[in-house]
Design an enzyme around this catalytic site. Structure first.
Site, PDB file in Angstrom:
ATOM      1  N   GLY A  15     -10.704  14.585 -14.819  1.00 48.30           N
ATOM      2  CA  GLY A  15     -10.971  13.679 -15.203  1.00 48.30           C
ATOM      3  C   GLY A  15     -12.353  13.104 -14.437  1.00 48.30           C
ATOM      4  CG  ASP A 179      -4.511  -1.020  -2.533  1.00 45.70           C
ATOM      5  OD1 ASP A 179      -6.030  -0.806  -2.201  1.00 45.70           O
ATOM      6  OD2 ASP A 179      -3.777  -1.745  -3.375  1.00 45.70           O
ATOM      7  CG  HIS A 180     -10.230   2.524  -3.495  1.00 44.13           C
ATOM      8  ND1 HIS A 180      -9.538   1.799  -5.113  1.00 44.13           N
ATOM      9  CD2 HIS A 180     -11.271   2.221  -3.352  1.00 44.13           C
ATOM     10  CE1 HIS A 180     -10.346   1.147  -5.395  1.00 44.13           C
ATOM     11  NE2 HIS A 180     -11.312   1.215  -3.960  1.00 44.13           N
ATOM     12  CG  HIS A 242      -7.282  -3.170  -5.249  1.00 44.38           C
ATOM     13  ND1 HIS A 242      -6.747  -2.219  -4.971  1.00 44.38           N
ATOM     14  CD2 HIS A 242      -8.164  -2.869  -5.447  1.00 44.38           C
ATOM     15  CE1 HIS A 242      -7.215  -0.826  -5.055  1.00 44.38           C
ATOM     16  NE2 HIS A 242      -7.977  -1.293  -6.692  1.00 44.38           N
TER      17      HIS A 242
HETATM   18  C1  BG6 Z   1     -10.383   0.357  -9.159  1.00 46.63           C
HETATM   19  C2  BG6 Z   1      -9.923  -0.414  -9.817  1.00 46.63           C
HETATM   20  O1  BG6 Z   1      -9.229   0.258  -8.462  1.00 46.63           O
HETATM   21  O2  BG6 Z   1     -11.311  -0.628  -7.925  1.00 46.63           O
HETATM   22  C3  BG6 Z   1     -11.673  -0.773 -10.783  1.00 46.63           C
HETATM   23  O3  BG6 Z   1      -9.511   0.354 -11.135  1.00 46.63           O
HETATM   24  C4  BG6 Z   1     -12.542  -1.094  -9.639  1.00 46.63           C
HETATM   25  O4  BG6 Z   1     -11.792  -2.032 -12.029  1.00 46.63           O
HETATM   26  C5  BG6 Z   1     -12.373  -1.196  -8.459  1.00 46.63           C
HETATM   27  O5  BG6 Z   1     -13.923  -1.638 -10.099  1.00 46.63           O
HETATM   28  C6  BG6 Z   1     -13.439  -1.491  -7.456  1.00 46.63           C
HETATM   29  O6  BG6 Z   1     -13.402  -0.859  -6.222  1.00 46.63           O
HETATM   30  P1  BG6 Z   1     -14.677  -1.049  -5.470  1.00 46.63           P
HETATM   31  O7  BG6 Z   1     -13.854   0.135  -3.559  1.00 46.63           O
HETATM   32  O8  BG6 Z   1     -15.587  -0.035  -6.149  1.00 46.63           O
HETATM   33  O9  BG6 Z   1     -14.453  -2.358  -4.744  1.00 46.63           O
END
Ligand code: BG6
Length: 492
Positions: A15, A179-180, A242
């Site tokens: 993916g 939760d990145h 987030h």
């Molecule tokens: C993700 C969302 O969790 O975070 C996306 O699913 C979003 O829609 C993204 O674009 C944003 O992450 P970052 O790290 O680019 O701010």
């Protein structure tokens, strides 16, 4: 870094997320020595491709990553890769997988440590987790841990059901919900700034802070994720996770230690204290938006409803602005303005803490048009990584006049921690059994509890969408959210 012996089983390995983020992150962990000889990488997918074909995918995804500049050790890394074709519905495939895992474990001496990563559509989470249990892959003498991607449920009820299903295979202490944003360096810095400097804590409350703002704007639209996004919308995609995590970090009490347990307890208290609005209050405290066509960075872009796999009359919000209150002693009366949306002017995540005015303005006394500029603490999360403090100082040109200066610190490229992105930090933490920067079940449930009423209200009420132009700062109403209270959204 001490290398951790482990087998990484990556579900959803062909993916988009795997190609863009996970493979490069795992490779980089290997390259810098956090994974060693005692490491097996088992990418898993539905596609019937050979291991050699998969290795080409690995190479391509590493080469496509802009932060990886050296391909040192790439051949060595590839020799640890064993692609497995698995049909999620087929228990026999899992039984076969179990055999393969055990064979490789023996030859690579991974001590039975198994990290399962679900980069899968959420609808498959519980099936795959059941198959893992039934095929006995999760029976091991080493550790077994699960990293799971969002969305974890679509509301409180489904999240509860999903969590119960998974708990028959994995214990809560073995579940690492990603939760990145919690892996971002500057998000992690919120805590450090607050708790390693004596100058902020005395001011960090409703006596000295007038309001707190968090903006996470994105300039891109939904791209090819229309299918997922039209079901999910901004509340589930960004706000529930987030944004609320950043609110918790900004508002929590100092934890007694930095253990994940202690930090989580404090974050949970914040989430509990976030005011639950009555249905009739939701309208005035949450503003929704959906992007229309417009111009982003000089390029024309289409409206959300014209995106691929999005309904022509979609009622899905792509923007939210919220006014939250945290009803406790520290924050009573201090609005937290939080907004995030797609197809906006810039890609940017910024936190602004606005301090109250001095009790009496001794400057510009003869000139009512001049108020003292506000003291601000600005934390830029991305793309700039910086902290700045906005202060008033004497303006040389006029007596009793002031001007604003910024004391600022910018993380220079040279100082940037050498990781490819937030995912690498988080996989590393999981390998080390550190769950601090993951979402615990308690946090997850409270977050759903906060957003469920908003989602329900919005889903049952048709909005006059589209209501903001692509390339703008969102709907006009969202500006008013802060203005009504005598504040404004900072864009500094
Ligand atoms: C993700 C969302 O969790 O975070 C996306 O699913 C979003 O829609 C993204 O674009 C944003 O992450 P970052 O790290 O680019 O701010």
């Amino acid at each position: 870094h001490n290398p951790i012996p482990a087998t990484i089983l990556l579900f959803g390995s062909t993916g988009d997320l795997s190609k863009r983020k996970l493979i490069p992150s795992i490779f980089h962990l290997f390259q810098e020595g956090s994974l060693s000889e005692q490491f097996v990488f088992i990418p898993i997918g539905r596609k019937d491709i050979s291991n050699d074909e998969y290795k080409e995918i690995v190479k391509a995804s590493i080469q496509a990553h802009d932060k990886i500049t050296s391909y040192d050790k790439i051949d060595e890394f590839l020799s640890h890769v064993y692609y497995q074709q698995v049909d999620n519905d087929n228990l026999d495939d899992f039984i076969r997988l179990n055999k393969t895992v055990r064979e490789h474990e023996n030859s690579y001496q991974t001590e039975g440590n198994r990290l399962f990563y679900f980069a899968l559509p959420p609808s498959t989470f519980s099936t795959v987790s059941d198959r893992l249990r039934d095929s006995k892959i999760t029976e091991t003498n080493g550790f077994k841990r699960l990293i799971i991607e969002k969305p974890f449920g679509k509301d409180l009820e489904s999240a509860t059901a999903l969590s119960e299903a998974i708990s028959t295979t994995f214990d809560e202490s073995e579940i690492y919900r990603i939760d990145h944003y919690l892996g971002k360096e500057m998000v992690q810095n919120i805590e450090v700034i607050r708790f390693s400097n004596s100058m902020f804590e005395p001011l960090w409350n409703n006596h000295y802070i007038s309001n707190v703002q968090i903006t996470s704007s994105e300039s891109l639209g939904v791209l090819d994720r229309g299918n997922y996004y039209d079901q999910s919308g901004v509340v589930r995609d960004m706000f529930q996770n987030h944004m609320l995590q950043m609110v918790s970090l900004l508002a929590m009490e100092p934890p007694s230690t930095l253990s994940s347990e202690d930090i989580r307890l404090e974050k949970v208290k914040v989430l509990k204290s976030i005011r639950r609005y009555k249905p009739e209050e939701i309208k005035s405290n949450f503003i929704r938006g959906q992007y229309d066509e417009g111009t982003v960075h000089g390029e024309p872009v289409i409206a959300y409803r014209d995106e691929k796999n999005v309904a022509d009359d979609s009622n899905t919000p792509t923007f939210i602005a919220a006014r939250l209150y945290i009803d406790n002693f520290r924050w009573a009366g201090v609005p937290f303005y939080v907004r995030t949306g797609k197809s906006m002017k810039d890609k940017r995540t910024q936190i602004v803490v606005e301090f109250k005015e001095v009790p009496r303005n001794l400057y510009h006394m003869d000139d009512t048009h001049h108020e003292l500029a506000k003291n601000l603490l600005v934390i830029n999360i991305q793309p700039d990584e910086s902290i700045s403090l906005h202060l008033n100082v004497k303006n040389d040109s006029r007596l009793n006049d002031t001007k604003t200066v910024n004391l600022s610190y910018t993380v220079e490229t040279a100082e940037e921690v050498a990781n490819v992105d937030a995912y690498e930090n988080l996989i590393y933490d999981c390998l080390n059994g550190d769950s601090t920067n993951f979402t615990h079940l308690d946090e997850l449930m409270l977050a759903w509890h906060i957003v469920d009423p908003v989602i329900n209200t919005w889903e049952t009420d048709i909005a006059p969408f589209p209501n903001y132009r692509s390339g703008s700062l969102g709907p006009v109403k969202s500006q008013l959210l802060a203005q009504r209270d005598g504040y404004k959204w900072w864009d500094v």
